[in-house]
Design an enzyme around this catalytic site. Structure first.
Site, mmCIF file in Angstrom:
data_model
loop_
_atom_site.group_PDB
_atom_site.id
_atom_site.type_symbol
_atom_site.label_atom_id
_atom_site.label_comp_id
_atom_site.label_asym_id
_atom_site.label_seq_id
_atom_site.Cartn_x
_atom_site.Cartn_y
_atom_site.Cartn_z
ATOM 1 N N LYS A 39 -6.521 -3.014 33.048
ATOM 2 C CA LYS A 39 -5.952 -3.243 34.377
ATOM 3 C C LYS A 39 -7.039 -3.144 35.455
ATOM 4 C CE LYS A 39 -1.270 -1.886 35.225
ATOM 5 N NZ LYS A 39 -0.371 -0.800 35.582
ATOM 6 N N THR A 121 9.194 8.951 42.152
ATOM 7 C CA THR A 121 10.529 9.511 42.350
ATOM 8 C C THR A 121 10.778 10.582 41.296
ATOM 9 O OG1 THR A 121 11.262 7.410 43.237
ATOM 10 C CG2 THR A 121 12.983 8.931 42.513
ATOM 11 N N PHE A 145 9.888 4.088 49.837
ATOM 12 C CA PHE A 145 11.127 3.340 50.062
ATOM 13 C C PHE A 145 10.831 1.842 50.037
ATOM 14 C CE2 PHE A 145 11.581 7.473 52.166
ATOM 15 C CZ PHE A 145 12.749 7.939 51.569
ATOM 16 N N ARG A 147 10.816 -1.944 48.567
ATOM 17 C CA ARG A 147 11.601 -2.828 47.715
ATOM 18 C C ARG A 147 10.679 -3.830 47.065
ATOM 19 N NH1 ARG A 147 15.190 -4.941 52.403
ATOM 20 N NH2 ARG A 147 13.185 -4.466 53.344
ATOM 21 N N PHE A 244 23.124 -4.530 52.258
ATOM 22 C CA PHE A 244 23.572 -4.037 50.950
ATOM 23 C C PHE A 244 25.082 -4.140 50.779
ATOM 24 C CE2 PHE A 244 19.963 -2.565 48.482
ATOM 25 C CZ PHE A 244 18.965 -2.914 49.387
ATOM 26 N N ALA A 247 28.121 -8.784 47.457
ATOM 27 C CA ALA A 247 28.743 -8.623 46.135
ATOM 28 C C ALA A 247 28.063 -9.553 45.144
ATOM 29 C CB ALA A 247 30.228 -8.950 46.239
ATOM 30 N N GLY A 248 28.094 -9.196 43.881
ATOM 31 C CA GLY A 248 27.446 -10.037 42.880
ATOM 32 C C GLY A 248 27.566 -9.465 41.491
ATOM 33 N N CYS A 255 14.722 0.992 39.704
ATOM 34 C CA CYS A 255 14.998 2.143 40.577
ATOM 35 C C CYS A 255 16.460 2.556 40.619
ATOM 36 C CB CYS A 255 14.500 1.844 41.978
ATOM 37 S SG CYS A 255 12.781 1.343 42.003
ATOM 38 N N LYS A 258 17.992 3.796 37.247
ATOM 39 C CA LYS A 258 17.323 5.029 36.803
ATOM 40 C C LYS A 258 17.639 6.192 37.756
ATOM 41 C CE LYS A 258 12.806 5.272 37.846
ATOM 42 N NZ LYS A 258 12.377 6.366 38.699
HETATM 43 C C1 UGA Z 1 15.139 -0.079 45.727
HETATM 44 C C2 UGA Z 1 15.333 0.435 47.167
HETATM 45 O O1 UGA Z 1 15.938 -0.601 47.967
HETATM 46 C C3 UGA Z 1 14.007 0.859 47.786
HETATM 47 O O2 UGA Z 1 14.238 1.408 49.076
HETATM 48 C C4 UGA Z 1 13.368 1.916 46.875
HETATM 49 O O3 UGA Z 1 12.107 2.316 47.370
HETATM 50 C C5 UGA Z 1 13.184 1.342 45.483
HETATM 51 O O4 UGA Z 1 14.470 0.937 44.967
HETATM 52 C C6 UGA Z 1 12.562 2.427 44.625
HETATM 53 O O5 UGA Z 1 13.188 3.478 44.440
HETATM 54 O O6 UGA Z 1 11.399 2.268 44.235
HETATM 55 P P1 UGA Z 1 14.372 -2.389 44.633
HETATM 56 O O7 UGA Z 1 14.886 -1.825 43.347
HETATM 57 O O8 UGA Z 1 13.042 -3.016 44.639
HETATM 58 O O9 UGA Z 1 14.353 -1.262 45.787
HETATM 59 O O10 UGA Z 1 15.367 -3.542 45.082
HETATM 60 P P2 UGA Z 1 16.607 -3.732 46.069
HETATM 61 O O11 UGA Z 1 16.306 -4.791 47.031
HETATM 62 O O12 UGA Z 1 17.072 -2.450 46.637
HETATM 63 O O13 UGA Z 1 17.703 -4.306 45.054
HETATM 64 C C7 UGA Z 1 18.154 -3.568 43.920
HETATM 65 C C8 UGA Z 1 19.252 -4.317 43.216
HETATM 66 O O14 UGA Z 1 20.434 -4.338 43.991
HETATM 67 C C9 UGA Z 1 18.944 -5.794 42.906
HETATM 68 O O15 UGA Z 1 19.365 -6.089 41.601
HETATM 69 C C10 UGA Z 1 19.742 -6.555 43.918
HETATM 70 O O16 UGA Z 1 20.107 -7.840 43.475
HETATM 71 C C11 UGA Z 1 20.958 -5.649 44.062
HETATM 72 N N1 UGA Z 1 21.662 -5.803 45.360
HETATM 73 C C12 UGA Z 1 21.041 -5.471 46.518
HETATM 74 C C13 UGA Z 1 22.970 -6.249 45.373
HETATM 75 O O17 UGA Z 1 23.568 -6.539 44.317
HETATM 76 N N2 UGA Z 1 23.619 -6.372 46.576
HETATM 77 C C14 UGA Z 1 23.021 -6.054 47.759
HETATM 78 O O18 UGA Z 1 23.677 -6.176 48.816
HETATM 79 C C15 UGA Z 1 21.705 -5.596 47.723
#
Ligand code: UGA
Length: 436
Positions: A39, A121, A145, A147, A244, A247-248, A255, A258
Site C-alpha cells: 500500500k 470507532t 463523521f 461519509r 436521512f 426510504a429504500g 459503519c 457494524k
Molecule cells: C456513515 C455516517 O453517515 C458518517 O457520519 C460516519 O462517519 C460513517 O458512517 C462512519 O462511521 O465511518 P457512510 O457509511 O459512509 O457514513 O454512509 P452514509 O451516507 O451514512 O450511508 C449509509 C447507508 O445508509 C447507505 O447504504 C445509504 O444508501 C443508506 N441511506 C442513507 C439510506 O438508505 N437512506 C438515507 O436517507 C440515507
C-alpha cells in the site's frame, strides 16, 4: 515548508488516508504509517487504493507534506500528536474487535509526551482502558463523521469536531482543537466516554431514522401513500429535518451495520436490552429482501427469470461492497432460481469475487439485455440519465423496481416501463407491456 505541527497517522485505510491528506491540505506535515508495504509503495507511485472523489487530487497537491512509511519509528521521531485510524471490525459476538487498536497503543508506547488521538470507532470505555494500560500517554477521543463518497468535503466542512479528553490531557485536547481550528467549525470539548458515545449514538440515530422511514414506506405501500411526499412533509419540520429520510433497500456499508450492532452489544454486555436498536437492525435486514415480493407480484415465480441489478456498491461514489444490500438481494434472487446480471460503474471488480454466480456487465444497457426485470440498487447519478426508452427495447419485459426511489417514475413509465418504488404506490403497476 509549513511551520505547522507535524501530525502522525497510524493506519492508512479509508479514514486514515482521508485524514492524512486533509491535514496536509490544512498545512500540516503528516507522517502516515501503514503496515502493508504494498500500500505504501502504491501511494508512493501516486496510486490511490480507494475510490473517494477528490482524494487523489488532494494527495497529489500535498505530496511534499505527506510521508507514507511502514516504520512507526519514523513517525514517532517527528510527531507527538498521533491519530489512530485502524479498523475495528465486528467479532463473532458482535463486539468491536480492538486488536488493531491495542497493537497501535502498544507500539506507540507509554510516554515520550505523546498524544494518541482515537479516530477509529471504539466501544465506550476504550479510552479509559487504554489510559489504565498506558498512563503516560495522553489520550483524546476525536471520532470521525466522514461519509464515504463525500469524505473530503465532510472533513473540510464538519458540522462539529468532537474532542474528548480528561483534564490531565488538556494539552493534547488543545493540540487537536488547534489542528482543526482553521476550519472554523464548532468544537465540542467533552470527556472521553461522552465523545466515544457521541460517535456511536450519532450513527445509531441516523440508522434509526433510515429504518423508521423504511417502515413508514412499507406501510405506505399498503395504504396508497407516497413515502417521498411523506418524507418531504416531515422533513420541513425543523425538529425532524429532511436528511436521512430516503426510504429504500436499507443501510449498508462498513459503519451503520457494524456500529448499531456494537452499541447493542455494548448495552447487552452491561445487562441492558437496547430494544429500539434491535428493531432498527431487524427492519434493515428485512428491508433488503422486500424486492423479491415486488418482483413476484409482476412476474410470478422467479425461477429461470433474468433479473438485472443496477448498482452493487452500498451507496454511490464508492466501490465499497461491505454489507451492501446487493449481496443479500442477489443471493435471495438466486435462491428463488433467478439468473442475475449486474452493472455498477466502479464496483463490479470488487463484487465479482463476492457474487461469483452473477453475470457482471460492462454497461447498464448490457445488463438489461433480455432481462425480465431491473432492480435499481444503488442511486448512481448515471442511472437517472440512462436512455430508458432504449433500455425498454432491450429488455424481455420492461419492469423496474426502484430500490432507492431515485428515478422519475413518470419518465420511466412513459419510456414503456412498469415502475415500482419503495413505499410509492400511486404507481400501482400497470400490466407491463412487452416492448416491440
Ligand atoms: C456513515 C455516517 O453517515 C458518517 O457520519 C460516519 O462517519 C460513517 O458512517 C462512519 O462511521 O465511518 P457512510 O457509511 O459512509 O457514513 O454512509 P452514509 O451516507 O451514512 O450511508 C449509509 C447507508 O445508509 C447507505 O447504504 C445509504 O444508501 C443508506 N441511506 C442513507 C439510506 O438508505 N437512506 C438515507 O436517507 C440515507
Amino acid at each position: 515548508m509549513s511551520e505547522k505541527e507535524p501530525l502522525g497517522v497510524v493506519g492508512v485505510g479509508w479514514v486514515g488516508l482521508v485524514t492524512a491528506a486533509c491535514f496536509a491540505e490544512l498545512g500540516h506535515p503528516v507522517i502516515a504509517r501503514e503496515i502493508v508495504a504494498e500500500k505504501v509503495e502504491a501511494l508512493d507511485r501516486g496510486e490511490v487504493p480507494i475510490h473517494e472523489p477528490g482524494l487523489p487530487e488532494l494527495i497529489e497537491r500535498n505530496r511534499d507534506r505527506l510521508t507514507f512509511t511502514t516504520e512507526l519509528d519514523r513517525l514517532l521521531e517527528s510527531a507527538r500528536v498521533i491519530f489512530v485510524c485502524v479498523q475495528t471490525p465486528p467479532t463473532h459476538s458482535g463486539d468491536a474487535d480492538l486488536s488493531a487498536v491495542m497493537q497501535a497503543v502498544e507500539e506507540i508506547g507509554n510516554g515520550g509526551d505523546r498524544a494518541l488521538v482515537m479516530k477509529s470507532t471504539v466501544p465506550v470505555g476504550t479510552g479509559r482502558t487504554i489510559k489504565r494500560q498506558a498512563p503516560g500517554l495522553a489520550y483524546v477521543s476525536c471520532p470521525e463523521f466522514l461519509r464515504e463518497g463525500t469524505a473530503v468535503k465532510d472533513f473540510m466542512e464538519p458540522d462539529r469536531v468532537v474532542v474528548g479528553a480528561d483534564a490531565d490531557d488538556a494539552w493534547a485536547a488543545d493540540a487537536v482543537a488547534d489542528a482543526y481550528a482553521v476550519l472554523d467549525a464548532p468544537i465540542v470539548r467533552t470527556d472521553v466516554s461522552s465523545a466515544e458515545m457521541i460517535k456511536l449514538a450519532s450513527n445509531a440515530f441516523l440508522a434509526t431514522k433510515i429504518s423508521f422511514i423504511n417502515e413508514i414506506a412499507n406501510v405506505c405501500d399498503e395504504v396508497g401513500a407516497d413515502v417521498t411526499e411523506v418524507a418531504r412533509g416531515m422533513g420541513m419540520d425543523d425538529r425532524i429535518g429532511p436528511k436521512f429520510l430516503n426510504a429504500g433497500l436499507g443501510f449498508g456499508g462498513s459503519c451503520f451495520p457494524k456500529d448499531t450492532q456494537a452499541l447493542k452489544m455494548l448495552a447487552g454486555n452491561i445487562g441492558y436490552h437496547f430494544q429500539l436498536l434491535s428493531s432498527v437492525i431487524e427492519v434493515n435486514e428485512l428491508q433488503k429482501r422486500r424486492v423479491t415480493s415486488k418482483l413476484t407480484k409482476h412476474l410470478g415465480s422467479l425461477e429461470g427469470k433474468r433479473i438485472a441489478l443496477l448498482g452493487l456498491a452500498f451507496k454511490p461514489d464508492t466501490d465499497d461492497m461491505r454489507e451492501a444490500s446487493s449481496l443479500v438481494l442477489a443471493s435471495r434472487l438466486e435462491g428463488e432460481g433467478a439468473e442475475v446480471a449486474a452493472y455498477d460503474p466502479v464496483a463490479t471488480g470488487v463484487a465479482g469475487a463476492l457474487l461469483p454466480n452473477v453475470e457482471m456487465a460492462d454497461s447498464a444497457l448490457d445488463a438489461l439485455e433480455g432481462a425480465d426485470a431491473a432492480v435499481l440498487v444503488t442511486d448512481w447519478p448515471e442511472f437517472a440519465e440512462l436512455d430508458w426508452a432504449e433500455a425498454a427495447k432491450r429488455m424481455a419485459n420492461p419492469l423496474i423496481v426502484d430500490g432507492r426511489n431515485f428515478l422519475d417514475a413518470d419518465a420511466v413509465r412513459s419510456a414503456g416501463f412498469a415502475y415500482e418504488g419503495i413505499g410509492r404506490p400511486g404507481v400501482e403497476a400497470e400490466k407491463p407491456a412487452k416492448a416491440s
